[in-house]
Scaffold this motif. Structure first.
Motif, mmCIF file in Angstrom:
data_model
loop_
_atom_site.group_PDB
_atom_site.id
_atom_site.type_symbol
_atom_site.label_atom_id
_atom_site.label_comp_id
_atom_site.label_asym_id
_atom_site.label_seq_id
_atom_site.Cartn_x
_atom_site.Cartn_y
_atom_site.Cartn_z
ATOM 1 N N THR A 171 65.360 42.279 -22.748
ATOM 2 C CA THR A 171 65.062 43.163 -23.875
ATOM 3 C C THR A 171 64.466 42.386 -25.040
ATOM 4 O OG1 THR A 171 67.352 42.894 -24.633
ATOM 5 C CG2 THR A 171 66.840 44.816 -23.245
ATOM 6 N N ASP A 172 64.872 41.113 -25.201
ATOM 7 C CA ASP A 172 64.322 40.296 -26.275
ATOM 8 C C ASP A 172 64.537 38.825 -25.927
ATOM 9 O OD1 ASP A 172 63.285 39.263 -28.537
ATOM 10 O OD2 ASP A 172 64.830 40.010 -29.896
ATOM 11 N N ALA A 173 63.468 38.143 -25.562
ATOM 12 C CA ALA A 173 63.568 36.738 -25.153
ATOM 13 C C ALA A 173 63.832 35.812 -26.333
ATOM 14 C CB ALA A 173 62.287 36.317 -24.435
ATOM 15 N N SER A 174 63.759 36.322 -27.567
ATOM 16 C CA SER A 174 64.019 35.460 -28.724
ATOM 17 C C SER A 174 65.463 34.963 -28.746
ATOM 18 C CB SER A 174 63.714 36.212 -30.022
ATOM 19 O OG SER A 174 64.575 37.319 -30.179
ATOM 20 N N ARG A 175 66.304 35.585 -27.944
ATOM 21 C CA ARG A 175 67.704 35.128 -27.882
ATOM 22 C C ARG A 175 67.794 33.712 -27.313
ATOM 23 N NH1 ARG A 175 69.893 36.232 -22.660
ATOM 24 N NH2 ARG A 175 68.380 37.258 -21.295
ATOM 25 N N LEU A 176 66.773 33.297 -26.552
ATOM 26 C CA LEU A 176 66.738 31.913 -26.076
ATOM 27 C C LEU A 176 66.642 30.949 -27.249
ATOM 28 C CD1 LEU A 176 64.219 32.302 -23.100
ATOM 29 C CD2 LEU A 176 66.719 32.271 -22.977
ATOM 30 N N ASP A 177 65.821 31.297 -28.231
ATOM 31 C CA ASP A 177 65.681 30.451 -29.420
ATOM 32 C C ASP A 177 66.917 30.532 -30.306
ATOM 33 O OD1 ASP A 177 63.201 29.984 -28.377
ATOM 34 O OD2 ASP A 177 62.142 31.297 -29.768
ATOM 35 N N THR A 178 67.502 31.713 -30.374
ATOM 36 C CA THR A 178 68.736 31.870 -31.148
ATOM 37 C C THR A 178 69.830 30.979 -30.587
ATOM 38 O OG1 THR A 178 68.146 34.160 -31.697
ATOM 39 C CG2 THR A 178 70.459 33.526 -31.930
ATOM 40 N N TRP A 179 69.894 30.912 -29.246
ATOM 41 C CA TRP A 179 70.884 30.043 -28.590
ATOM 42 C C TRP A 179 70.671 28.589 -29.013
ATOM 43 C CZ3 TRP A 179 70.884 25.737 -25.551
ATOM 44 C CH2 TRP A 179 72.051 25.436 -24.849
ATOM 45 N N VAL A 180 69.437 28.139 -29.028
ATOM 46 C CA VAL A 180 69.141 26.750 -29.397
ATOM 47 C C VAL A 180 69.561 26.474 -30.835
ATOM 48 C CG1 VAL A 180 67.292 25.081 -29.783
ATOM 49 C CG2 VAL A 180 67.277 26.502 -27.722
ATOM 50 N N PHE A 181 69.166 27.344 -31.757
ATOM 51 C CA PHE A 181 69.524 27.130 -33.164
ATOM 52 C C PHE A 181 71.041 27.130 -33.357
ATOM 53 C CE2 PHE A 181 65.134 28.852 -34.116
ATOM 54 C CZ PHE A 181 64.650 27.654 -34.622
ATOM 55 N N ASP A 182 71.728 28.041 -32.701
ATOM 56 C CA ASP A 182 73.191 28.103 -32.833
ATOM 57 C C ASP A 182 73.856 26.840 -32.294
ATOM 58 O OD1 ASP A 182 72.980 30.589 -33.957
ATOM 59 O OD2 ASP A 182 73.476 31.695 -32.134
ATOM 60 N N GLU A 183 73.343 26.334 -31.173
ATOM 61 C CA GLU A 183 73.917 25.127 -30.590
ATOM 62 C C GLU A 183 73.686 23.911 -31.488
ATOM 63 O OE1 GLU A 183 75.719 24.557 -27.680
ATOM 64 O OE2 GLU A 183 75.943 26.741 -27.742
ATOM 65 N N VAL A 184 72.499 23.810 -32.069
ATOM 66 C CA VAL A 184 72.204 22.675 -32.953
ATOM 67 C C VAL A 184 73.072 22.748 -34.208
ATOM 68 C CG1 VAL A 184 70.431 21.501 -34.306
ATOM 69 C CG2 VAL A 184 69.860 22.470 -32.074
ATOM 70 N N LYS A 185 73.215 23.917 -34.771
ATOM 71 C CA LYS A 185 74.056 24.073 -35.969
ATOM 72 C C LYS A 185 75.507 23.721 -35.657
ATOM 73 C CE LYS A 185 72.515 28.276 -36.806
ATOM 74 N NZ LYS A 185 72.333 29.602 -37.441
ATOM 75 N N SER A 186 75.975 24.146 -34.504
ATOM 76 C CA SER A 186 77.347 23.808 -34.105
ATOM 77 C C SER A 186 77.498 22.302 -33.918
ATOM 78 C CB SER A 186 77.694 24.542 -32.811
ATOM 79 O OG SER A 186 78.976 24.176 -32.348
ATOM 80 N N PHE A 187 76.460 21.677 -33.366
ATOM 81 C CA PHE A 187 76.483 20.221 -33.153
ATOM 82 C C PHE A 187 76.553 19.483 -34.488
ATOM 83 C CE2 PHE A 187 73.965 16.303 -32.963
ATOM 84 C CZ PHE A 187 74.638 15.590 -31.986
#
Length: 724
Positions: A171-187
């Protein structure tokens, strides 16, 4: 036994010739044994943040929207205030793997990657990540493991999402980028409470790499002009803004972080990439932070004459274009690591904000690094003997048609005149045309209904995907069931000639419909009709010669008074059928366009079967799509040979050994390319493989078609018939 030995020896020869092109053309250009080169002066940055927005076109980022506002306000502010910008010119093939290799390792496509299906480099290579002290990567499982695998030691850390998330029907492939940003912020947040991690982060020569696949996936699924693609750019812009703020805060705004934002390749308006169109080769490049020039205002016209500065409303900002491989030495210079050993990039000095001495030392290191490669390659080439040969210009209705599809149209037009010129057309009009004689049509009614359903399924699937409702389960079940039964259903039909052929053609057409995206779906029905006409004309040709359907030249009694002219005519007819057959085989292969390379296929062709990216299943389905027209032609030729009672294996060996002359093979051998886009390289390989494997492939395919035309699955024995 002798025939089997002949077949095995022929197979061995074909395999040797096929393997030879990879040893001759597709050897890796990478060399080893060079000494690493690095500037002795301290670098301006301690760490580098590299963000690659996969599939982002330069104009999609730089060009204002219809209202005159930018889609990426933060990155636009970087261009206008704190950083330098330009266009990164990629090279073909414009794909993710070679694009990332050029960015991070500094060299372009390694043609030996063909042996790995272009999914990874078969030869280990040096990269900025390998030369760094630590590199942390987040993103796609298709890209990151390649750089971790090639790194010496265990200092490259990768964090990837499951491959199943790369779904074109999402439905929205931008969630792939959201996953990356969330993981980096958590890191980054975890580093505040993890002293060991914080200690590693505070060291110099560190790299953070974010691979953002959402834009590319949305571009494939919805096209680059879609709202999904453009909104994904806004999401990336806001994500980069927030991430930069967190990095600066974590390191106390020490001014020692350099940032690079770019893309691996662009994308055409119809959602593909791989070739050399400007929409595929022009990608954005923004660099800012430690050691980088801030925005440079200009009042005079710049040297670029492509018109993009005016279109993007950036005439007042200095534009610095680079080749994609130049970014690798730029990143190396910023953090003070050796330039990757196999890099061919040239350091773009206009981006550096440092002393003239630092620039001179960096350029010197860059020059020595390239010179070291030249020395190694020169010594290797000095031991080789390069031989050049001229290929024969032979086999013009065959070789030319591989490159100019219009020749197939010319050939078909010429063939259409044959029944008229030979007089067979007028004779056929007064005979009973068995083509329209149907007995027991109820046996075909269900198959025809099935074809109608299969014609509706792609439309239904497309509508569902457009509404972002995913692939309907019922459509998927119908598609896989149709595929699985396509070779079994014809065996249930009558072996009467017309009924069996019609059953085969309808069954294969149903599968082809499910693998079609447009008007190409008309090709199998039209080809099938052409094959029926060919059968009818051949039958008329034999009847006009007074030869019964089960009599052949070898059974004629030469003690009788037989017209020698008729015997010669029969021989000529065999030669004519052979060349007709080869021509129809080539027509079947190229009939729907350039399908000599899988790269030319639209992934939407398999959306009725699956939408989650799976190269093996998708490739298999596309190959079956290629084979279907072959089977249609082969079944027709099998039918014609049943009239003549020829030995199938012997006939094909004689046919193809005469029609596919060695000079024909040699012509394509010298046309194999080891440069250009995947489409160019793949097409040249495909042409050679097609010609090399034609004999063996058709012999094996003949076994399948023999079963399809003659075999029958039934609970009771019935008499096999080939005539109505």
């Amino acid at each position: 036994m002798r025939m089997i030995m002949f077949f095995l020896v022929g197979l061995l020869v074909h395999v040797i010739f096929f393997i030879s092109i990879f040893d001759i053309y597709f050897t890796s250009p990478l060399v080893h044994g060079m000494a690493p080169q690095v500037s002795p002066l301290p670098p301006p940055a301690s760490r580098l943040l590299l963000v690659v927005a996969d599939g982002l076109r330069a104009d999609s980022l730089y060009k204002p929207d219809a209202n005159g506002s930018t889609r990426a306000p933060y990155l636009r502010s970087v261009m206008e205030e704190t950083g330098s910008w330009g266009v990164s010119h990629t090279r073909v093939p414009t794909e993710s793997r070679p694009g990332h290799v050029a960015l991070i390792a500094g060299f372009y496509e390694d043609v030996s990657a063909v042996a790995k299906g272009w999914k990874e480099n078969p030869v280990e290579f040096d990269s900025v990540f390998n030369e760094s002290r630590h590199t942390w990567c987040w993103g796609s499982p298709d890209i990151l493991p390649m750089f971790a695998k090639g790194a010496s030691g265990d200092h490259v850390y990768t964090y990837t999402y499951p491959a199943e998330r790369e779904d074109f029907a999402s439905t929205d492939a931008s969630r792939l980028d959201t996953w990356v940003f969330d993981e980096v912020k958590s890191f980054l947040q975890s580093a505040r409470v993890n002293s060991s991690l914080m200690s590693s982060l505070q060291k110099d020569q560190n790299v953070f790499f974010l691979h953002l696949l959402g834009i590319d996936t949305n571009g494939h699924a919805h096209r680059p002009m879609s709202q999904e693609y453009l909104e994904n750019i806004r999401l990336v812009d806001s994500g980069v803004k927030e991430l930069v703020s967190m990095v600066e805060d974590l390191f106390g705004n020490d001014g020692r972080t350099a940032y690079v934002f770019t893309s691996d390749h662009g994308m055409t308006n119809w959602g593909s990439h791989g070739a050399g169109h400007p929409s595929e080769t022009l990608t954005p490049l923004l660099v800012w932070g430690a050691g980088v020039h801030t925005a440079q205002r200009v009042t005079e016209p710049q040297k670029y004459s492509d018109g993009y500065l005016q279109e993007w409303q950036l005439e007042g900002l200095r534009r610095v274009d680079v080749n994609q491989a130049d970014i690798a030495p730029l990143m190396s210079s910023l953090i003070g690591v050796p330039i990757p050993l196999n890099s061919v990039g040239v350091l773009p000095l206009q981006y550096l904000n440092n002393s003239d001495q630092f620039k001179a030392e960096s350029m010197y290191s860059n020059a020595i690094q390239i010179l070291e490669q030249f020395k190694v390659k020169y010594n290797m080439e000095d031991n080789n003997v390069v031989m050049m040969m001229n290929c024969y210009c032979v086999c013009l209705p065959q070789v030319v048609s591989f490159f100019y599809r219009a020749m197939l149209t010319v050939g078909l037009a010429v063939l259409s005149l044959w029944p008229l010129l030979s007089g067979l057309y007028s004779k056929a009009k007064v005979r009973r045309c068995w083509l329209f004689s149907l007995s027991g049509p109820s046996s075909l009614a269900s198959t025809m209904l099935h074809v109608a359903v299969c014609a509706y399924v792609p439309t239904s699937t497309h509508s569902s995907l457009q509404l972002k409702q995913g692939l309907p389960l019922l459509n998927q079940m119908i598609s896989w069931t149709t595929l699985g039964s396509s070779l079994f259903v014809p065996l249930l039909s009558s072996t009467r000639l017309f009924h069996r052929l019609l059953s085969i053609f309808l069954s294969l057409t149903a599968t082809y419909l499910l693998l079609s995206t447009g008007s190409e779906a008309l090709f199998p029905p039209v080809l099938s009709w052409l094959m029926f006409v060919w059968i009818n004309i051949e039958q008329e040709a034999m009847l006009s010669q007074g030869i019964s359907g089960r009599q052949e030249l070898s059974t004629l009694d030469f003690s009788e008074n037989i017209d020698i002219t008729k015997i010669r005519q029969l021989k000529l007819d065999d030669i004519r059928r052979s060349y007709f057959f080869v021509f129809f085989i080539i027509t079947a292969f190229f009939g729907t366009g350039n399908i000599a390379s899988i790269n030319s296929f639209d992934p939407a062709s398999v959306y009725c079967f699956l939408t989650v990216f799976n190269p093996f299943i998708m490739g298999g389905l596309m190959m079956w799509k290629v084979i279907i027209p072959f089977i249609i032609v082969m079944c027709t030729f099998e039918t014609i040979q049943l009239w003549k009672c020829h030995h199938i294996l012997h006939h094909y060996l004689v046919l193809l050994s005469s029609s596919l002359h060695p000079s024909f093979l040699q012509h394509f051998f010298f046309l194999v390319q080891d440069y250009g886009s995947w489409l160019d390289i793949g097409t040249s390989i495909s042409h050679y493989v097609i010609v090399m494997s034609m004999t063996i492939f058709l012999m094996l395919l003949s076994l399948m078609t023999h079963i399809l035309t003659s075999g029958r699955v039934s609970l009771w024995r019935t008499r096999k018939m080939h005539f109505p």
